[in-house]
Design an enzyme around this catalytic site. Sequence first.
Site, PDB file in Angstrom:
ATOM      1  N   GLY A  13       0.833  -1.215   0.000  1.00 17.74           N
ATOM      2  CA  GLY A  13       0.000   0.000   0.000  1.00 17.74           C
ATOM      3  C   GLY A  13       0.859   1.253   0.000  1.00 17.74           C
ATOM      4  N   GLY A  16      -0.367   4.738  -1.123  1.00 15.88           N
ATOM      5  CA  GLY A  16      -1.526   5.289  -0.432  1.00 15.88           C
ATOM      6  C   GLY A  16      -1.208   6.504   0.428  1.00 15.88           C
ATOM      7  N   GLN A  17      -2.229   6.998   1.124  1.00 18.58           N
ATOM      8  CA  GLN A  17      -2.077   8.208   1.943  1.00 18.58           C
ATOM      9  C   GLN A  17      -0.953   8.039   2.971  1.00 18.58           C
ATOM     10  OE1 GLN A  17      -5.310   9.172   4.613  1.00 18.58           O
ATOM     11  NE2 GLN A  17      -4.513  11.203   5.048  1.00 18.58           N
ATOM     12  N   ARG A  41      -1.653  -1.094  -8.958  1.00 19.79           N
ATOM     13  CA  ARG A  41      -2.374  -0.319  -9.982  1.00 19.79           C
ATOM     14  C   ARG A  41      -1.954   1.147 -10.027  1.00 19.79           C
ATOM     15  NH1 ARG A  41      -8.105  -3.265  -9.327  1.00 19.79           N
ATOM     16  NH2 ARG A  41      -7.513  -5.211 -10.303  1.00 19.79           N
ATOM     17  N   ASP A  58      -0.035  -7.636  -5.653  1.00 22.39           N
ATOM     18  CA  ASP A  58      -1.455  -7.789  -5.316  1.00 22.39           C
ATOM     19  C   ASP A  58      -1.514  -8.657  -4.066  1.00 22.39           C
ATOM     20  OD1 ASP A  58      -4.106  -8.400  -5.011  1.00 22.39           O
ATOM     21  OD2 ASP A  58      -4.425  -9.023  -7.090  1.00 22.39           O
ATOM     22  N   TYR A 148     -15.646  -2.728   6.838  1.00 21.50           N
ATOM     23  CA  TYR A 148     -14.271  -2.317   7.161  1.00 21.50           C
ATOM     24  C   TYR A 148     -13.955  -2.639   8.619  1.00 21.50           C
ATOM     25  CZ  TYR A 148     -10.377   1.068   7.778  1.00 21.50           C
ATOM     26  OH  TYR A 148      -9.179   1.684   8.055  1.00 21.50           O
ATOM     27  N   LYS A 152     -11.290  -5.242  10.399  1.00 21.98           N
ATOM     28  CA  LYS A 152     -10.262  -4.779  11.333  1.00 21.98           C
ATOM     29  C   LYS A 152     -10.319  -5.574  12.644  1.00 21.98           C
ATOM     30  CE  LYS A 152      -8.142  -1.603   8.877  1.00 21.98           C
ATOM     31  NZ  LYS A 152      -6.790  -1.883   8.343  1.00 21.98           N
ATOM     32  N   ILE A 178      -6.554  10.070   9.714  1.00 27.79           N
ATOM     33  CA  ILE A 178      -5.207  10.619   9.498  1.00 27.79           C
ATOM     34  C   ILE A 178      -5.296  11.833   8.569  1.00 27.79           C
ATOM     35  CG2 ILE A 178      -2.876  10.121   8.658  1.00 27.79           C
ATOM     36  CD1 ILE A 178      -3.703   8.486  11.178  1.00 27.79           C
TER      37      ILE A 178
HETATM   38  N1  LIG Z   1      -5.941   7.022   6.479  1.00 22.47           N
HETATM   39  C1  LIG Z   1      -6.621   6.844   7.598  1.00 22.47           C
HETATM   40  O1  LIG Z   1      -7.296   7.773   8.078  1.00 22.47           O
HETATM   41  C2  LIG Z   1      -6.558   5.521   8.323  1.00 22.47           C
HETATM   42  C3  LIG Z   1      -7.152   5.409   9.584  1.00 22.47           C
HETATM   43  C4  LIG Z   1      -7.130   4.190  10.249  1.00 22.47           C
HETATM   44  C5  LIG Z   1      -6.476   3.114   9.666  1.00 22.47           C
HETATM   45  N2  LIG Z   1      -5.910   3.235   8.443  1.00 22.47           N
HETATM   46  C6  LIG Z   1      -5.263   2.055   7.854  1.00 22.47           C
HETATM   47  O2  LIG Z   1      -3.963   2.353   7.402  1.00 22.47           O
HETATM   48  C7  LIG Z   1      -3.663   1.572   6.225  1.00 22.47           C
HETATM   49  C8  LIG Z   1      -3.252   2.495   5.094  1.00 22.47           C
HETATM   50  O3  LIG Z   1      -4.307   3.393   4.861  1.00 22.47           O
HETATM   51  P1  LIG Z   1      -4.231   4.586   3.800  1.00 22.47           P
HETATM   52  O4  LIG Z   1      -5.033   5.684   4.340  1.00 22.47           O
HETATM   53  O5  LIG Z   1      -2.847   4.840   3.384  1.00 22.47           O
HETATM   54  O6  LIG Z   1      -5.081   3.922   2.608  1.00 22.47           O
HETATM   55  P2  LIG Z   1      -5.112   4.289   1.044  1.00 22.47           P
HETATM   56  O7  LIG Z   1      -6.465   3.898   0.533  1.00 22.47           O
HETATM   57  O8  LIG Z   1      -4.630   5.657   0.788  1.00 22.47           O
HETATM   58  O9  LIG Z   1      -4.031   3.261   0.506  1.00 22.47           O
HETATM   59  C9  LIG Z   1      -4.264   1.879   0.491  1.00 22.47           C
HETATM   60  C10 LIG Z   1      -3.473   1.284  -0.648  1.00 22.47           C
HETATM   61  O10 LIG Z   1      -3.802  -0.105  -0.737  1.00 22.47           O
HETATM   62  C11 LIG Z   1      -3.643  -0.465  -2.098  1.00 22.47           C
HETATM   63  N3  LIG Z   1      -4.360  -1.698  -2.430  1.00 22.47           N
HETATM   64  C12 LIG Z   1      -5.701  -1.872  -2.596  1.00 22.47           C
HETATM   65  N4  LIG Z   1      -5.943  -3.147  -2.967  1.00 22.47           N
HETATM   66  C13 LIG Z   1      -4.743  -3.790  -3.029  1.00 22.47           C
HETATM   67  C14 LIG Z   1      -4.333  -5.107  -3.356  1.00 22.47           C
HETATM   68  N5  LIG Z   1      -5.205  -6.041  -3.713  1.00 22.47           N
HETATM   69  N6  LIG Z   1      -3.015  -5.394  -3.315  1.00 22.47           N
HETATM   70  C15 LIG Z   1      -2.108  -4.460  -2.955  1.00 22.47           C
HETATM   71  N7  LIG Z   1      -2.427  -3.205  -2.654  1.00 22.47           N
HETATM   72  C16 LIG Z   1      -3.739  -2.877  -2.679  1.00 22.47           C
HETATM   73  C17 LIG Z   1      -4.181   0.739  -2.884  1.00 22.47           C
HETATM   74  O11 LIG Z   1      -3.540   0.807  -4.140  1.00 22.47           O
HETATM   75  C18 LIG Z   1      -3.817   1.931  -1.991  1.00 22.47           C
HETATM   76  O12 LIG Z   1      -2.690   2.618  -2.489  1.00 22.47           O
HETATM   77  C19 LIG Z   1      -4.917   0.733   5.955  1.00 22.47           C
HETATM   78  O13 LIG Z   1      -4.797  -0.521   6.563  1.00 22.47           O
HETATM   79  C20 LIG Z   1      -6.008   1.524   6.648  1.00 22.47           C
HETATM   80  O14 LIG Z   1      -7.088   0.706   7.001  1.00 22.47           O
HETATM   81  C21 LIG Z   1      -5.927   4.414   7.753  1.00 22.47           C
END
Ligand SMILES: NC(=O)c1ccc[n+]([C@@H]2O[C@H](COP(=O)([O-])OP(=O)(O)OC[C@H]3O[C@@H](n4cnc5c(N)ncnc54)[C@H](O)[C@@H]3O)[C@@H](O)[C@H]2O)c1
Length: 325
Positions: A13, A16-17, A41, A58, A148, A152, A178
Amino acid sequence: MSTKNMKRILVTGATGQIGSELTVELRKKYGGENVIAAGHRRKPSEKLLSTGPFEYVDVTQKDSVEKVVEKYDIDTIYHLAAVLSAVGEQKPQLAWNVNMNGLYNILEVAREHNMIRVFWPSSIAVFGPETPRVKTPQDTVLIPTTMYGVTKVAGELLCNYYFIRFGLDVRCVRYPGIISSETPPGGGTTDYAVEMFYEAIKKKRYTCFVREDTVLPMMYMPDCIKAAIDLMEADPSKIKHHVGYNVTGMSFSAGELAAEIKKHIPEFECEYKPDFRQKIADSWPMSIDDSVAREEWGWKPDYDLASMTKDMIEKLTRRFAEGRL
Ligand SMILES: NC(=O)c1ccc[n+]([C@@H]2O[C@H](COP(=O)([O-])OP(=O)(O)OC[C@H]3O[C@@H](n4cnc5c(N)ncnc54)[C@H](O)[C@@H]3O)[C@@H](O)[C@H]2O)c1
């Protein structure tokens, strides 16, 4: 286990953010070539590509994870790949597949390769309507009403099981919303808190998808990264919980955030049009008791609402002026 033993890190990931910023911090700390960014992707940023190796993985396919783990001799994983709360309510089957089968594959590959440690972020989404909503304690009712949240809770139990049954050192935190300025969030319920900043800078107005009086726990990205790295570096003797640790930075209502932004951008106007995400927000805590994380491994956030807002506005204003927003 000392940090010296953590040499080859995989971040799933990574585009991601959280991943886009955590990967860069890990590379600063452990060396660019030792931290492998795994995306899926989405095209990686220039920063991610220029600071170390990048691969597509993946997580729902075990062999896809295995291939990269073996290629780079990985011994530590930060497993961030997931489908978040709002997208998860629209696509619950996808959320189950990515969040559960993805985590299971990561834990299995980590077990088979005798890895040192795994980090996996859980969320305040583990809590539900029956959980006390103010100063939610570490050990409490976990009956979420979103897919979700279900993934978790089940994920935390699975991590704890791998620790008890196989001795795999999996460490988890329950992140609140976040807030960050580098990569936009990927479809969670707390996205409004980030969008409000972007829109305040770009358009001076924002339509918020939760009510003005909606209070949720939040955390600024530097604290989010600190929580992950501090927990992973803590001496194993300090880690008494292998389900998620409660961690938080601050709590505020959507209206209080808008008022804080207005101190910097007086023309800013916010209106409120709640959608399906209001129901999710209403099922989550308003504030979190993170005293267990503070006691066991010294967790302490640096940012409050005022200092986070000031920093966000400075960073986004600069990017806007450079045409990068
Ligand atoms: N951002 C928040 O506010 C927040 C809060 C609590 C927990 N979290 C947790 O932190 C983690 C990261 O969150 P985030 O905000 O960066 O999420 P995000 O959605 O920005 O990034 C998640 C990434 O997972 C990737 N992904 C999706 N399906 C996939 C697959 N099959 N194989 C590989 N990669 C795949 C996506 O490409 C994406 O870049 C997650 O577990 C999320 O649940 C985030």
